[in-house]
Design a protein around this motif. Structure first.
Motif, PDB file in Angstrom:
ATOM      1  N   GLU A 109      54.409 100.393  18.244  1.00 25.16           N
ATOM      2  CA  GLU A 109      54.948  99.708  17.073  1.00 25.16           C
ATOM      3  C   GLU A 109      54.504 100.433  15.809  1.00 25.16           C
ATOM      4  N   ALA A 110      55.400 100.510  14.814  1.00 22.97           N
ATOM      5  CA  ALA A 110      55.051 101.089  13.517  1.00 22.97           C
ATOM      6  C   ALA A 110      55.959 100.471  12.463  1.00 22.97           C
ATOM      7  N   GLY A 111      55.378  99.644  11.624  1.00 24.40           N
ATOM      8  CA  GLY A 111      56.117  99.057  10.511  1.00 24.40           C
ATOM      9  C   GLY A 111      56.298 100.069   9.394  1.00 24.40           C
ATOM     10  N   PRO A 112      56.966  99.666   8.309  1.00 25.92           N
ATOM     11  CA  PRO A 112      57.224 100.610   7.208  1.00 25.92           C
ATOM     12  C   PRO A 112      55.942 101.183   6.585  1.00 25.92           C
ATOM     13  N   LEU A 113      54.941 100.346   6.366  1.00 26.80           N
ATOM     14  CA  LEU A 113      53.693 100.845   5.788  1.00 26.80           C
ATOM     15  C   LEU A 113      52.964 101.757   6.759  1.00 26.80           C
ATOM     16  N   GLU A 114      52.962 101.382   8.024  1.00 28.88           N
ATOM     17  CA  GLU A 114      52.308 102.227   9.029  1.00 28.88           C
ATOM     18  C   GLU A 114      52.984 103.598   9.097  1.00 28.88           C
ATOM     19  N   ARG A 115      54.311 103.611   9.081  1.00 28.40           N
ATOM     20  CA  ARG A 115      55.019 104.893   9.111  1.00 28.40           C
ATOM     21  C   ARG A 115      54.716 105.723   7.871  1.00 28.40           C
ATOM     22  N   ALA A 116      54.602 105.069   6.706  1.00 25.57           N
ATOM     23  CA  ALA A 116      54.299 105.788   5.464  1.00 25.57           C
ATOM     24  C   ALA A 116      52.926 106.453   5.530  1.00 25.57           C
TER      25      ALA A 116
END
Length: 161
Positions: A109-116
């Motif tokens: 899993e990777a949300g928008p902040l994690e991906r950033a």
């Protein structure tokens, strides 16, 4: 109550610094404006001496900075022959053993902040909810490698190989 010591002869993986950076950035994004807001409001609405209470949110941000660093440093995991060993926590230490044969699904899993911030989490799903585990803050390539390795080992153990 006696706690079982963590084996030291294993190859331990720790978390890369991306998760620590993400959490500290969020802390600053909330803490700094709150400190300024409290200082300005107290300076305008009350006597200038009350503005010193703005140091309280600043002290909490400084304390949170240290807590985030210590929590991040406490995370580690090891892939053993029959299970995954996960250890984390500073005040309340948690040592979790997840047998490969009990794993039902492994997600990345990777949300928008994690991906950033270039991180992803691996979520392990088991039949028992208390034995499910989550490993946050891995590099995406490492998260995918771990997902594939755990899924492969889980399938082999469930098939009785």
């Amino acid at each position: 109550m006696d706690v079982t010591p963590v084996p030291v002869d294993l190859h331990w993986y720790s978390l890369p610094p991306g998760l620590r950076r993400l959490r500290r950035t969020l802390l600053l994004a909330v803490g700094v404006p709150l400190t300024v807001l409290v200082g300005v409001l107290l300076g305008v609405l009350a006597d200038g001496g009350w503005a010193l209470l703005a140091l309280l949110p600043a002290a909490l941000v400084a304390w949170g900075w240290r807590v985030i660093g210590r929590n991040w440093a406490s995370w580690r995991f090891a892939e053993r022959e029959d299970d995954l060993l996960l250890v984390h926590g500073v005040l309340w230490r948690r040592q979790l053993v997840v047998p490969y044969g009990r794993m039902q699904a492994v997600d990345v899993e990777a949300g928008p902040l994690e991906r950033a911030f270039g991180v992803a989490s691996v979520q392990l799903h088991t039949a028992a909810p208390f034995s499910a585990a989550r490993i946050p803050g891995l590099l995406p390539a490492e998260a995918e490698r771990l997902r594939d390795a755990l899924a492969e080992r889980g399938e082999a153990r469930q098939a009785g190989l």
